[in-house]
Design a protein around this motif. Structure first.
Motif, PDB file in Angstrom:
ATOM      1  N   HIS A 119     -28.261  22.748  10.033  1.00  0.00           N
ATOM      2  CA  HIS A 119     -29.288  22.188  10.773  1.00  0.00           C
ATOM      3  C   HIS A 119     -29.080  22.066  12.431  1.00  0.00           C
ATOM      4  O   HIS A 119     -28.168  21.758  12.905  1.00  0.00           O
ATOM      5  CB  HIS A 119     -29.576  20.659  10.339  1.00  0.00           C
ATOM      6  CG  HIS A 119     -30.699  20.099  11.290  1.00  0.00           C
ATOM      7  ND1 HIS A 119     -30.253  18.837  12.162  1.00  0.00           N
ATOM      8  CD2 HIS A 119     -31.960  20.196  11.536  1.00  0.00           C
ATOM      9  CE1 HIS A 119     -31.481  18.423  12.729  1.00  0.00           C
ATOM     10  NE2 HIS A 119     -32.413  19.033  12.176  1.00  0.00           N
ATOM     11  N   ILE A 143     -32.045  25.694   9.330  1.00  0.00           N
ATOM     12  CA  ILE A 143     -32.997  24.613   9.425  1.00  0.00           C
ATOM     13  C   ILE A 143     -33.255  24.128  10.722  1.00  0.00           C
ATOM     14  O   ILE A 143     -32.243  23.673  11.541  1.00  0.00           O
ATOM     15  CB  ILE A 143     -32.710  23.495   8.463  1.00  0.00           C
ATOM     16  CG1 ILE A 143     -32.697  24.044   7.133  1.00  0.00           C
ATOM     17  CG2 ILE A 143     -34.048  22.515   8.609  1.00  0.00           C
ATOM     18  CD1 ILE A 143     -32.188  22.857   6.069  1.00  0.00           C
ATOM     19  N   LEU A 244     -36.125  27.961   8.296  1.00  0.00           N
ATOM     20  CA  LEU A 244     -37.096  26.994   8.031  1.00  0.00           C
ATOM     21  C   LEU A 244     -37.609  26.216   9.360  1.00  0.00           C
ATOM     22  O   LEU A 244     -36.677  25.878  10.135  1.00  0.00           O
ATOM     23  CB  LEU A 244     -36.768  25.930   6.932  1.00  0.00           C
ATOM     24  CG  LEU A 244     -36.357  26.380   5.589  1.00  0.00           C
ATOM     25  CD1 LEU A 244     -36.059  24.994   4.839  1.00  0.00           C
ATOM     26  CD2 LEU A 244     -37.578  26.943   5.070  1.00  0.00           C
ATOM     27  N   THR A 271     -42.607  25.006   7.828  1.00  0.00           N
ATOM     28  CA  THR A 271     -42.717  23.632   7.054  1.00  0.00           C
ATOM     29  C   THR A 271     -43.444  22.500   7.912  1.00  0.00           C
ATOM     30  O   THR A 271     -43.710  22.492   8.898  1.00  0.00           O
ATOM     31  CB  THR A 271     -41.292  23.263   6.715  1.00  0.00           C
ATOM     32  OG1 THR A 271     -40.402  22.984   8.060  1.00  0.00           O
ATOM     33  CG2 THR A 271     -40.580  24.400   5.916  1.00  0.00           C
ATOM     34  N   PHE A 278     -37.198  18.304   7.523  1.00  0.00           N
ATOM     35  CA  PHE A 278     -36.457  18.757   6.324  1.00  0.00           C
ATOM     36  C   PHE A 278     -36.052  17.562   5.723  1.00  0.00           C
ATOM     37  O   PHE A 278     -36.228  17.122   4.484  1.00  0.00           O
ATOM     38  CB  PHE A 278     -35.385  19.685   6.440  1.00  0.00           C
ATOM     39  CG  PHE A 278     -34.904  20.021   5.473  1.00  0.00           C
ATOM     40  CD1 PHE A 278     -35.382  21.271   4.688  1.00  0.00           C
ATOM     41  CD2 PHE A 278     -33.743  19.377   4.695  1.00  0.00           C
ATOM     42  CE1 PHE A 278     -34.847  21.672   3.509  1.00  0.00           C
ATOM     43  CE2 PHE A 278     -33.002  19.913   3.709  1.00  0.00           C
ATOM     44  CZ  PHE A 278     -33.601  21.039   2.914  1.00  0.00           C
ATOM     45  N   GLN A 285     -39.356  20.388   0.697  1.00  0.00           N
ATOM     46  CA  GLN A 285     -38.563  21.678   1.184  1.00  0.00           C
ATOM     47  C   GLN A 285     -37.217  21.959   0.818  1.00  0.00           C
ATOM     48  O   GLN A 285     -36.742  23.129   0.721  1.00  0.00           O
ATOM     49  CB  GLN A 285     -38.358  21.086   2.763  1.00  0.00           C
ATOM     50  CG  GLN A 285     -39.440  20.814   3.513  1.00  0.00           C
ATOM     51  CD  GLN A 285     -39.449  20.748   5.107  1.00  0.00           C
ATOM     52  OE1 GLN A 285     -38.422  21.339   5.536  1.00  0.00           O
ATOM     53  NE2 GLN A 285     -40.275  20.136   5.599  1.00  0.00           N
TER      54      GLN A 285
END
Length: 296
Positions: A119, A143, A244, A271, A278, A285
């Protein structure tokens, strides 16, 4: 006259407490058996390494790893300069981060090649780790990767995110002072954070103060704002990559990430939510990640 000495006393007090807290933290971190602190779960044949973002910790993944640990061995790391891993006080950067990551997973005997789920800041480290150790990585799940073309571009994007984000990341006077203040009193701030940061789980909000100004600055200047990914597009095509991107995330434009996905042959999925979307939409997700990793 003595009233004029109060600001000087406060500055010295904050500086002293900051150094003391960092010293005590590193003394405790020095007892770790691996370069980085971690949480190890699961017993599958394949492994997934989880990397958090700026002002994060391994506990960012605490509600996420249970979705994977029944089939995979999961390792969530505290990155160098964050949470319960060492907080370097001298010069360090990308290379030191990558070496610490590699030595930790090697010391744990993690089977390779593995998947990295990352992330924010962690996405930059994941990509660079894969480029440095290509035989050890097979999948990259990125992400909310922050993509800035320059420091000026970062300023503009962070302005759009929030006034606090801009101030902490970019203001050369305010940011160091606020971080030194939080370094001096982080035990107090840690317990207060869940009351101020409502969009994150309490344990994640608490850990958001477990870093220093030095680690924050290194993350921004030497990792996120370092060499653009597009310069390594040919090498990245060797990996299976999922990106994502939350439709409300201000840290990267949809156009930039679509372009990146195209040149590295990555799967790009938009998303719901912002930079931490997330974490706030696990039920919809997480299956995207599970299906992606499970694909041949």
């Amino acid at each position: 006259m003595f009233i004029f000495l109060i600001p000087v006393f406060l500055v010295l007090l904050i500086a002293g407490l900051s150094k003391l807290n960092i010293f005590l933290h590193n003394k405790k971190a020095g007892l770790l058996k691996t370069p980085l602190n971690y949480t190890l779960e699961g017993a599958g044949q394949d492994a997934i390494i989880f990397l958090h973002g700026v002002a994060g910790s391994r506990r960012y993944w605490e509600t996420i790893t249970p979705y994977f640990s029944n089939k995979y061995q999961t390792v969530a790391l505290d990155l160098l300069g964050y949470a319960e891993s060492p907080w370097p006080t001298g010069e360090y950067g990308l290379e030191e981060n990558l070496i610490a990551m590699d030595q930790t997973v090697s010391d744990l005997g993690i089977k390779t090649p593995f998947t990295i789920v990352a992330h924010s800041l962690g996405t930059h480290l994941a990509v660079r780790y894969a480029l440095k150790f290509p035989k050890k990585v097979k999948n990259l799940v990125l992400i909310a990767p922050p993509i800035f073309h320059s420091r000026a571009d970062a300023v503009e994007k962070l302005k759009s995110a929030s006034m606090v984000s801009e101030m902490m990341a970019m203001n050369p006077i305010v940011a160091p002072f606020l971080c030194k203040f939080h370094e001096a009193f982080f035990p107090m701030f840690r317990w207060a954070m869940p009351y101020f940061v409502k969009d994150l789980p309490p344990h994640v909000a608490m850990d958001s103060v477990l870093h220093t100004w030095h680690s924050y600055e290194i993350s921004l200047n030497k990792i996120i704002l370092s060499e653009p990914w597009l310069n390594s597009s040919e090498q990245l095509k060797k990996f299976k990559i999922l990106i994502l991107h939350g439709t409300q995330d201000q840290d990267a434009s949809t156009e930039d990430l679509k372009k990146l996905a195209l040149v590295v042959n990555a799967k790009y999925v938009e998303t719901k939510g912002g930079h931490n979307g997330f974490l706030q939409n696990l039920e919809t997700q997480v299956p995207l990640v599970i299906d992606f990793i499970g694909e041949n």
